[in-house]
Design an enzyme around this catalytic site. Sequence first.
Site, PDB file in Angstrom:
ATOM      1  N   ASP B  26      51.978  16.498  80.226  1.00 44.29           N
ATOM      2  CA  ASP B  26      52.426  15.677  80.953  1.00 44.29           C
ATOM      3  C   ASP B  26      51.536  16.185  82.391  1.00 44.29           C
ATOM      4  O   ASP B  26      51.302  17.197  82.169  1.00 44.29           O
ATOM      5  CB  ASP B  26      53.435  15.749  80.580  1.00 44.29           C
ATOM      6  CG  ASP B  26      54.652  16.768  81.223  1.00 44.29           C
ATOM      7  OD1 ASP B  26      54.377  17.479  81.559  1.00 44.29           O
ATOM      8  OD2 ASP B  26      55.821  17.107  80.161  1.00 44.29           O
ATOM      9  N   ASP B 250      57.888   8.699  83.838  1.00 42.19           N
ATOM     10  CA  ASP B 250      58.287  10.333  83.641  1.00 42.19           C
ATOM     11  C   ASP B 250      57.244  11.901  84.147  1.00 42.19           C
ATOM     12  O   ASP B 250      55.934  10.893  84.120  1.00 42.19           O
ATOM     13  CB  ASP B 250      58.417  10.882  81.975  1.00 42.19           C
ATOM     14  CG  ASP B 250      59.448  11.998  81.971  1.00 42.19           C
ATOM     15  OD1 ASP B 250      59.428  12.447  83.255  1.00 42.19           O
ATOM     16  OD2 ASP B 250      59.307  12.485  80.884  1.00 42.19           O
ATOM     17  N   GLU B 303      67.414  16.776  81.211  1.00 40.82           N
ATOM     18  CA  GLU B 303      65.883  17.851  80.261  1.00 40.82           C
ATOM     19  C   GLU B 303      66.047  19.191  80.951  1.00 40.82           C
ATOM     20  O   GLU B 303      66.424  20.259  79.741  1.00 40.82           O
ATOM     21  CB  GLU B 303      64.878  16.972  80.103  1.00 40.82           C
ATOM     22  CG  GLU B 303      63.969  17.379  80.969  1.00 40.82           C
ATOM     23  CD  GLU B 303      62.727  16.920  80.500  1.00 40.82           C
ATOM     24  OE1 GLU B 303      62.032  15.891  80.408  1.00 40.82           O
ATOM     25  OE2 GLU B 303      61.844  17.822  79.631  1.00 40.82           O
ATOM     26  N   ASP B 326      70.111  17.428  77.399  1.00 40.11           N
ATOM     27  CA  ASP B 326      68.608  18.283  76.410  1.00 40.11           C
ATOM     28  C   ASP B 326      70.439  18.933  74.994  1.00 40.11           C
ATOM     29  O   ASP B 326      71.065  18.973  75.330  1.00 40.11           O
ATOM     30  CB  ASP B 326      67.829  18.735  76.961  1.00 40.11           C
ATOM     31  CG  ASP B 326      67.252  19.035  75.654  1.00 40.11           C
ATOM     32  OD1 ASP B 326      66.304  18.805  75.742  1.00 40.11           O
ATOM     33  OD2 ASP B 326      68.275  20.055  75.670  1.00 40.11           O
ATOM     34  N   HIS B 353      67.808  13.548  76.581  1.00 36.72           N
ATOM     35  CA  HIS B 353      65.699  13.485  76.281  1.00 36.72           C
ATOM     36  C   HIS B 353      65.764  14.415  74.650  1.00 36.72           C
ATOM     37  O   HIS B 353      66.923  15.267  74.472  1.00 36.72           O
ATOM     38  CB  HIS B 353      65.629  14.934  77.166  1.00 36.72           C
ATOM     39  CG  HIS B 353      64.704  15.338  76.796  1.00 36.72           C
ATOM     40  ND1 HIS B 353      64.413  17.011  76.565  1.00 36.72           N
ATOM     41  CD2 HIS B 353      63.085  15.298  76.827  1.00 36.72           C
ATOM     42  CE1 HIS B 353      63.132  17.826  76.521  1.00 36.72           C
ATOM     43  NE2 HIS B 353      62.792  16.741  76.597  1.00 36.72           N
ATOM     44  N   GLU B 384      65.656   9.091  73.092  1.00 35.40           N
ATOM     45  CA  GLU B 384      64.012   9.381  73.504  1.00 35.40           C
ATOM     46  C   GLU B 384      64.029   9.455  71.988  1.00 35.40           C
ATOM     47  O   GLU B 384      64.663  10.344  70.922  1.00 35.40           O
ATOM     48  CB  GLU B 384      63.741  10.629  74.077  1.00 35.40           C
ATOM     49  CG  GLU B 384      62.242  10.801  74.614  1.00 35.40           C
ATOM     50  CD  GLU B 384      62.170  11.862  75.175  1.00 35.40           C
ATOM     51  OE1 GLU B 384      62.672  12.271  75.877  1.00 35.40           O
ATOM     52  OE2 GLU B 384      60.483  11.685  75.823  1.00 35.40           O
TER      53      GLU B 384
END
Lengths: 441, 441
Positions: B26, B250, B303, B326, B353, B384
């Site tokens: 990412d 995101d 997260e 998370d 997350h 997710e």
Amino acid sequence: MTGARVVALDTDDLRFPTSRQLDGSDAMNVDPDYSAAYVVVRTDADDGLEGHGFAFTIGRGNDVQTAAIRALEPFVAGLDLDRTLADLGGLWRHLVHDSQLRWLGPEKGVMHMAIGAVVNAFWDLKAKRAGKPLWQLLSEMRPEEIVDLVDFRYLSDALTPTEALGILRAAEPGRAERARHLRVDGYPAYATSPGWLGYSDEKLATLAREAVANGFDQIKLKVGADLGDDIRRLQVARRTVGSDVRVAIDANQRWDVAEAVGWINALAPYDPWWVEEPTSPDDVLGHAAIREAVQPVKVATGEHVSNRVVFKQLLQARAIDFLQIDAARVAGVNENVAILLLAAKFGVPVCPHAGGVGLCELVQHLSMFDYVAVSATLQDRVIEYVDHLHEHFQDPVEIRSGRYLAPSAPGSSAQMCPETFALFRFPHGREWQATADGATT
Amino acid sequence: MTGARVVALDTDDLRFPTSRQLDGSDAMNVDPDYSAAYVVVRTDADDGLEGHGFAFTIGRGNDVQTAAIRALEPFVAGLDLDRTLADLGGLWRHLVHDSQLRWLGPEKGVMHMAIGAVVNAFWDLKAKRAGKPLWQLLSEMRPEEIVDLVDFRYLSDALTPTEALGILRAAEPGRAERARHLRVDGYPAYATSPGWLGYSDEKLATLAREAVANGFDQIKLKVGADLGDDIRRLQVARRTVGSDVRVAIDANQRWDVAEAVGWINALAPYDPWWVEEPTSPDDVLGHAAIREAVQPVKVATGEHVSNRVVFKQLLQARAIDFLQIDAARVAGVNENVAILLLAAKFGVPVCPHAGGVGLCELVQHLSMFDYVAVSATLQDRVIEYVDHLHEHFQDPVEIRSGRYLAPSAPGSSAQMCPETFALFRFPHGREWQATADGATT
């Protein structure tokens, strides 16, 4: 260019058995063993100079902190020394923005403090090579060079590079005069040593009296364990020092918001100058609510604030009256320069946290730089002073008449004495072998 | 009482070379090697059961994370097992409130994640001994027992124990019905696998089409590196999935506040469902400003949020529309129970997350507990889902028609397969020895 390279990061886990005397005891930190996760930047340069730095902890976990510093060696070993020292903003970004390491924070806790230790060690080396104390080296940099040290990521809604440049340029006239003033008069300090929670009322009174006699016009008391005790101790302090000496109080994060408000207001009749760390260092909104509810008592925090992003919000939310930088919590000199600029933008005085082991030595350079090149004022500024463990440093702080004298030796004052390593290396140093009392094991 | 004791914490540094395929890439995490700082709680009980847990990292520094877990062994070795498992709120406080370790955070970063791994390993063991999957074990606890798991320090201005009890009592009717519903229908999921930044448009379209065909009604795209690319990729996604499937985006903390607002508004025509991590996870006020400026696009984060105190403020400041817990960032199940209760108090849906290695396995238990015993609703809730590395788990997640099936095996689903350790232990596992490509060294 010399072609010299960075060779290694040498680390040491140094711990001092301060818990034995309750030195440093407060409502949250009941038995600290002041410790340093220590790092030396070694190079192959002919000058034989080393860069020294450390993260400060209070005992258990100092091994983890040391391991985190060691994990940074692959990032710096082999770097060209001249180029690295010429761009310490670049070094900062190289370490802080490593995408894999970043996951361990991001920008907070053990890994961020490790980066701080390493960055500071490079600053120590840079200052030694320049033959100047760190505060002077920083204060003589051009505004553009100083702005270039700072990572403005996540700051631009509060402070842009252009605004930072404006602050630094506005302070350029008078730099030389203020540096001269520092060399003559030093920088104001306040004394925390009287106020540890583990001390008796008699010891508190004696030490407070001594502090005033020694020229301090501000002392600090630890509070937050028992309200009745706090009222009594604050009465003792006020009786001892009179009404002209400022008495700050420090709760070391002990309270929730409502509890803080009630407790502080109960102590307000004794005119505390500021209340420090009334609640979690992460709680920006909590600090803002407390500040609103306890005026005219002022609110201070910062020694446990993880990074510039949280400081930014404390300022944006008008949550603090005094901003307390710490030299070894955030990612080193560069991030503290960002925080000094933020404080200047918002007009909030910076009054550093110090004490522990070596924090006075390190942070004095940042306040002196702030005075010469950033805020350009001493108004309501004081650096914390605690008279512990300075004997372990090659260039210890010097206090006279309640003021820090400006360091003149090259470097950042971080370097400890050779015999300290032999004595306090954990767990095999002679001091730990001799006692084996298990205080931090 | 059996008299059994905790004997040891065994740790392992496990790393998976995910960077080779750009899985997980990412705008901030360009080449993650998904890793687990793994811990096994060993006891001398006759049942031979072990508690498994881990902290998740993305490569470099996983050795530091593992060292932090190892540093906790002296805190648990020798503890009475029955008593410890009967009071995991007490264990949490024992670890999180150690005054010396606390300095390394406080309550954030490497040391806090280490505590999370250990706390979660004890929960795994408790659930195994009870013969129940963790979600069920938690969902069957009495409201008073659940409240007792939570440390309300720093929370009481937003959530009191009494309020928490009220939330849990209100959800008591219908627990059995909702648990039955989970066992039949599972818990809604969304798919992130199509959207990694390193994938081509063709791969994105193919994977998005497959996700919809497989029953997912929400996918997610990584954004934030290049606006032109983001617009093109979002167009590809919209064209592929149509207007009824939700497409979240995101940014992985890539932007400053103003940049976030401009970028998100430029993507708004493609109807993103939420924007995730638009800026620093520490920036509560920044998230609030962004949320205000990008409506009707919703804001999600969590997260990388360090602890319950920051989540509290994100809720107080109305900074988020979705709260993303998370399982391995905060200090384990207990702190996540606190966060679920905070979210319920503020009426904000929790959409965890997951991904990485094992995060899906762990976090499904928390969402299922949330549904049965806390929020009592699935409205706008999704976990997710990323289809990587599940083959390493003894009790891997099962996805059917875009939903997580409720685990039925005893424990927290954290336990990895024996052969995984031999292959992926760093740096001496066979997979790392065979390639020695230096990806994480």
